[in-house]
Design a protein around this motif. Sequence first.
Motif, short mmCIF file in Angstrom:
data_model
loop_
_atom_site.label_atom_id
_atom_site.label_comp_id
_atom_site.label_asym_id
_atom_site.label_seq_id
_atom_site.Cartn_x
_atom_site.Cartn_y
_atom_site.Cartn_z
N TYR A 1 0.84 -1.21 0.00
CA TYR A 1 0.00 0.00 0.00
C TYR A 1 0.87 1.26 0.00
CZ TYR A 1 -3.43 3.48 1.16
OH TYR A 1 -4.20 4.62 1.11
N TYR B 1 1.43 5.28 -4.35
CA TYR B 1 1.42 6.66 -4.87
C TYR B 1 2.81 7.26 -4.91
CZ TYR B 1 -3.31 5.62 -3.46
OH TYR B 1 -4.53 5.00 -3.27
N LEU C 1 -0.09 13.37 9.01
CA LEU C 1 0.49 12.10 8.51
C LEU C 1 -0.58 11.04 8.42
CD1 LEU C 1 3.65 10.23 8.94
CD2 LEU C 1 1.58 9.08 9.68
N GLY D 1 -1.08 12.66 2.20
CA GLY D 1 -1.58 12.44 0.85
C GLY D 1 -1.23 13.65 0.00
N ARG E 1 -5.11 17.11 1.07
CA ARG E 1 -6.56 17.35 1.15
C ARG E 1 -6.93 18.08 2.44
NH1 ARG E 1 -11.38 13.99 2.69
NH2 ARG E 1 -9.90 12.73 3.87
N ALA F 1 4.81 8.39 0.41
CA ALA F 1 4.87 8.42 -1.06
C ALA F 1 5.34 9.77 -1.59
CB ALA F 1 3.51 8.08 -1.64
N GLN G 1 2.77 11.74 -3.69
CA GLN G 1 1.77 12.48 -2.92
C GLN G 1 2.35 13.79 -2.39
OE1 GLN G 1 -1.21 11.75 -3.31
NE2 GLN G 1 -1.98 10.15 -1.97
N ALA H 1 8.22 10.11 5.01
CA ALA H 1 8.45 9.27 6.20
C ALA H 1 7.36 8.22 6.34
CB ALA H 1 8.46 10.14 7.45
N SER H 2 7.71 7.14 7.02
CA SER H 2 6.71 6.11 7.32
C SER H 2 6.08 6.41 8.68
CB SER H 2 7.38 4.74 7.36
OG SER H 2 6.51 3.83 8.01
N GLY H 3 4.80 6.16 8.77
CA GLY H 3 4.09 6.36 10.03
C GLY H 3 4.53 5.38 11.11
N PHE H 4 5.24 4.32 10.72
CA PHE H 4 5.68 3.34 11.72
C PHE H 4 6.95 3.78 12.43
CE2 PHE H 4 3.67 0.43 8.47
CZ PHE H 4 2.46 0.36 9.15
N ARG I 1 -7.31 8.32 7.51
CA ARG I 1 -7.40 7.34 6.43
C ARG I 1 -6.11 6.57 6.17
NH1 ARG I 1 -12.19 7.39 3.82
NH2 ARG I 1 -13.57 9.02 4.58
N LEU I 2 -5.43 6.18 7.24
CA LEU I 2 -4.30 5.27 7.07
C LEU I 2 -4.56 3.95 7.82
CD1 LEU I 2 -1.54 4.43 6.09
CD2 LEU I 2 -0.51 5.70 7.97
N HIS J 1 -6.10 0.94 6.25
CA HIS J 1 -5.38 0.30 5.13
C HIS J 1 -4.33 -0.68 5.63
CE1 HIS J 1 -7.09 2.48 1.79
NE2 HIS J 1 -6.89 3.63 2.40
C1 LIG Z 1 -6.09 7.37 1.67
S1 LIG Z 1 -4.67 8.38 1.65
C2 LIG Z 1 -5.12 9.58 2.89
C3 LIG Z 1 -4.38 10.89 2.77
C4 LIG Z 1 -4.92 12.03 3.66
N1 LIG Z 1 -4.76 11.74 5.07
C5 LIG Z 1 -6.38 12.30 3.36
O1 LIG Z 1 -7.23 11.96 4.19
O2 LIG Z 1 -6.66 12.82 2.29
C6 LIG Z 1 -3.47 7.36 2.47
C7 LIG Z 1 -2.03 7.85 2.33
O3 LIG Z 1 -1.21 7.06 3.19
C8 LIG Z 1 0.07 6.98 2.62
N2 LIG Z 1 0.77 5.87 3.29
C9 LIG Z 1 0.63 4.55 3.05
N3 LIG Z 1 1.38 3.83 3.92
C10 LIG Z 1 2.00 4.76 4.72
C11 LIG Z 1 2.92 4.66 5.80
N4 LIG Z 1 3.33 3.46 6.26
N5 LIG Z 1 3.36 5.79 6.38
C12 LIG Z 1 2.96 6.99 5.93
N6 LIG Z 1 2.10 7.16 4.91
C13 LIG Z 1 1.62 6.05 4.31
C14 LIG Z 1 -0.22 6.81 1.14
O4 LIG Z 1 0.89 7.16 0.35
C15 LIG Z 1 -1.41 7.75 0.96
O5 LIG Z 1 -0.98 9.02 0.56
#
Ligand SMILES: C[S@@+](CC[C@H](N)C(=O)[O-])C[C@H]1O[C@@H](n2cnc3c(N)ncnc32)[C@H](O)[C@@H]1O
Length: 228
Positions: free
Chosen positions: A18, A22, A68, A71, A74, A92, A95, A114-117, A133-134, A137
């Motif tokens: 995932y 992007y 974080l 995206g 937004r 990404a 994004q 950066a990664s959220g982890f 919205r993370l 997923h």
């Molecule tokens: C559905 S979008 C939501 C973006 C924004 N928060 C919004 O609500 O419009 C999810 C985003 O999470 C990012 N993403 C995926 N895995 C991630 C991770 N491990 N750490 C940070 N970002 C991540 C994706 O690149 C994507 O831009």
Amino acid sequence: MHHVSTKKKRTQQTSEAYGQNYQKDREAATYNAKYRARWSKRITTWREFGLLERLLRSQGQNKILLDLPSGGGRLSPPMSHHTDLLIEADIALGQLRYGRDHGLVSTPQAWLMASGFSMPLKDASVDGVVCVRLSHHLPDKTEREQLVRELLRVSKRFCIMSFFDHYSLKNTLRRLTHPFNHKPPKSTMKIGELRRLANDCGARLVESPALFLIGSGHRYALMVKDKV
Ligand SMILES: C[S@@+](CC[C@H](N)C(=O)[O-])C[C@H]1O[C@@H](n2cnc3c(N)ncnc32)[C@H](O)[C@@H]1O
């Protein structure tokens, strides 16, 4: 049929896959354009802006807020009113570049890949974090928990995080109809689970309003850190 199978693949993909969705400019642009074009998404965005505005207002003005995953930016407009500096972080590159080109606000912004982890930020280095919205997923429960711990680690005062509520009407119907349609289970969290996690990280789950009572299983959790 093609649409259904693509959707199925997305819900089943790993968090690593995932995170790759992007990276390219074109993929990010397509995603952001689609989100704006659909009327159902526009209603959701309108509701999310209202909810975010109310929850952020309850926490007062900030020096630094972290979005974080940001995206394509937004949520930059509603967040920008509540902070002197807005950090937009996403895994990404596509994004981040889209946000830098299309999501400028009058508040100073910084972009961070950066990664959220595991964020390259010190403990309590930002006033608050918004993570929308993370978590839904992330198919793995331990990853969803790791995300919450990391958000609360870098935040000094509060965290607002969306999650897909296990006990929402939408998910209950999905679970009940699973034997007939075999739709894969959603990546959900329970309010009680979040409350315990927040406590573990020195925070309190203050409220968790639903985005919509029917039609969506998403909630926004407001977790506030107790003053030391
Ligand atoms: C559905 S979008 C939501 C973006 C924004 N928060 C919004 O609500 O419009 C999810 C985003 O999470 C990012 N993403 C995926 N895995 C991630 C991770 N491990 N750490 C940070 N970002 C991540 C994706 O690149 C994507 O831009």
